[in-house]
Write a protein that holds these residues in place. Structure first.
Motif, PDB file in Angstrom:
ATOM      1  N   LYS A   1       9.360  -0.739  -5.242  1.00 14.98           N
ATOM      2  CA  LYS A   1       8.146  -0.478  -4.463  1.00 14.98           C
ATOM      3  C   LYS A   1       7.853  -1.629  -3.497  1.00 14.98           C
ATOM      4  O   LYS A   1       7.460  -1.404  -2.347  1.00 14.98           O
ATOM      5  CB  LYS A   1       6.961  -0.274  -5.399  1.00 14.98           C
TER       6      LYS A   1
ATOM      7  N   HIS B   1       1.917  -7.489  -6.483  1.00 12.97           N
ATOM      8  CA  HIS B   1       3.301  -7.245  -6.890  1.00 12.97           C
ATOM      9  C   HIS B   1       3.826  -8.402  -7.738  1.00 12.97           C
ATOM     10  O   HIS B   1       4.553  -8.186  -8.704  1.00 12.97           O
ATOM     11  CB  HIS B   1       4.198  -7.040  -5.677  1.00 12.97           C
TER      12      HIS B   1
ATOM     13  N   THR C   1       8.539  -1.867  -9.780  1.00 17.51           N
ATOM     14  CA  THR C   1       7.787  -2.792  -8.929  1.00 17.51           C
ATOM     15  C   THR C   1       8.683  -3.395  -7.869  1.00 17.51           C
ATOM     16  O   THR C   1       8.287  -3.552  -6.712  1.00 17.51           O
ATOM     17  CB  THR C   1       7.160  -3.911  -9.782  1.00 17.51           C
TER      18      THR C   1
ATOM     19  N   HIS D   1      10.314  -1.480  -0.642  1.00 16.13           N
ATOM     20  CA  HIS D   1      10.031  -0.328   0.220  1.00 16.13           C
ATOM     21  C   HIS D   1       8.893  -0.650   1.194  1.00 16.13           C
ATOM     22  O   HIS D   1       8.897  -0.211   2.336  1.00 16.13           O
ATOM     23  CB  HIS D   1       9.675   0.886  -0.630  1.00 16.13           C
ATOM     24  N   ARG D   2       7.922  -1.428   0.747  1.00 11.65           N
ATOM     25  CA  ARG D   2       6.775  -1.781   1.593  1.00 11.65           C
ATOM     26  C   ARG D   2       7.171  -2.731   2.717  1.00 11.65           C
ATOM     27  O   ARG D   2       6.528  -2.767   3.734  1.00 11.65           O
ATOM     28  CB  ARG D   2       5.687  -2.432   0.760  1.00 11.65           C
TER      29      ARG D   2
END
Length: 64
Positions: free
Chosen positions: A58, A9, A55, A61-62
Motif C-alpha cells: 500500500k 505507514h 502495508t 502504491h501511494r
C-alpha cells in the motif's frame, strides 16, 4: 498530508513487525517447553507478516 501518511505507514510497519517477533518468540518458547508448536504463535506470525506485506504494498502504491 504526506507526512501524516508516512508516519501512519511507519507505525503500521513497526506494529506488524512487533506482532511477528512476539509470535516467533512464543513459537520458540512453546517448541522448547512443550515440544510442539501451537496455533496461536503461528497465527501471530502469519497475521504480522500479512499485515507487513499489505502495508508495504500500500505504501509503495501511494508513491507512484
Amino acid at each position: 498530508m504526506k507526512t501524516e501518511c508516512f508516519a501512519q505507514h511507519k507505525m503500521h510497519k513497526i506494529i506488524s513487525l512487533l506482532i511477528t517477533f512476539v509470535g516467533v518468540a512464543l513459537l520458540t518458547f512453546m517448541i522448547v517447553v512443550e515440544d510442539e508448536p501451537g496455533a496461536i504463535p503461528l497465527a501471530l506470525i502469519v497475521t504480522g507478516l500479512g499485515w507487513y506485506i499489505f502495508t508495504r504494498i500500500k505504501s509503495n502504491h501511494r508513491r507512484v
